[in-house]
Enzyme design. Structure first.
Site, PDB file in Angstrom:
ATOM      1  N   HIS A  78       0.826  -1.207   0.000  1.00 42.14           N
ATOM      2  CA  HIS A  78       0.000   0.000   0.000  1.00 42.14           C
ATOM      3  C   HIS A  78       0.859   1.256   0.000  1.00 42.14           C
ATOM      4  CE1 HIS A  78       0.511  -0.509   4.480  1.00 42.14           C
ATOM      5  NE2 HIS A  78       0.543   0.822   4.474  1.00 42.14           N
ATOM      6  N   GLU A 129      -3.746   4.109   1.991  1.00 43.05           N
ATOM      7  CA  GLU A 129      -4.013   4.447   3.390  1.00 43.05           C
ATOM      8  C   GLU A 129      -3.941   5.969   3.535  1.00 43.05           C
ATOM      9  OE1 GLU A 129      -0.983   3.038   6.123  1.00 43.05           O
ATOM     10  OE2 GLU A 129      -2.272   3.345   7.873  1.00 43.05           O
TER      11      GLU A 129
END
Lengths: 133, 133
Positions: A78, A129
């Site tokens: 991520h 995120e």
């Protein structure tokens, strides 16, 4: 709003080997840190402008295990962007039709700050995120 | 040695949609730039500490086309680290057994600077670009 790239997280099958590799290329690399409540063991590659988080599963129910089963050699897991206000970002994501993982509300992330994860299908294949700083 | 994360490159199936998404989250996003000699059209998401390059294929023989065939929704294509000396980095990569793509020598990259790409299999599944700055 997005203000900073906090880190790039890379899931790796062998944490020591990956840490050694970055160290041998002259980067500052931290010691491994166990984060049992997040099911990961982490090494930070500290660059002056951002950091690379090398992630490896810890425990039975690690969120990284499935990723490494699908990508046995590892890969980018991520990206984490810092944001000014997590609830404002939650509203923005909803406004543009990007799904938030879980129940849609912010949780306390691995660095002790409120975070949200947006669905990769709504971010051109990338798990994103957002962390309030 | 590695000194900086220059950019994260994300291959996207729809450049306008991806640019609009980052713009709507408050990021500064450039106009699209065609780089025909590299087979890509690029939009830069400019953060204060680094940039995200959104890549889309341009022309018949784009190096991004195969990636998008394998990952139709998009995904992280590569990370680019700045290095002090590209020939020193080539030597280091050889020393640690990481293969350099192509004939092993530095080429002039999309930003007019000498670059090398290391094989993803030798960098835990991540295509890594090194750029001399």
């Amino acid at each position: 709003m997005i203000t900073w790239l906090n880190h790039v997280a890379i899931a790796v099958p062998d944490l020591d080997a990956a840490a050694t590799k970055y160290r041998s290329l002259g980067a500052e690399v931290s010691d491994p840190q166990e984060l049992p409540e997040h099911g990961v063991i982490v090494v930070f590659v500290k660059l002056p402008n951002t950091k690379i988080e090398l992630l490896h599963p810890l425990g039975e129910a690690s969120p990284i295990s499935g990723f490494l089963e699908r990508n046995p050699g590892g890969g980018v897991h991520h990206l984490c962007f810092e944001v000014t206000e997590i609830s404002e970002m939650a509203g923005k994501l909803s406004e543009i039709g990007a799904r938030v993982l879980g129940d849609g509300s912010a949780k306390i992330g691995a660095h002790g700050k409120p975070v949200l994860f947006a669905h990769p299908k709504d971010f051109h294949g990338v798990l994103v995120e957002f962390e309030q700083t």
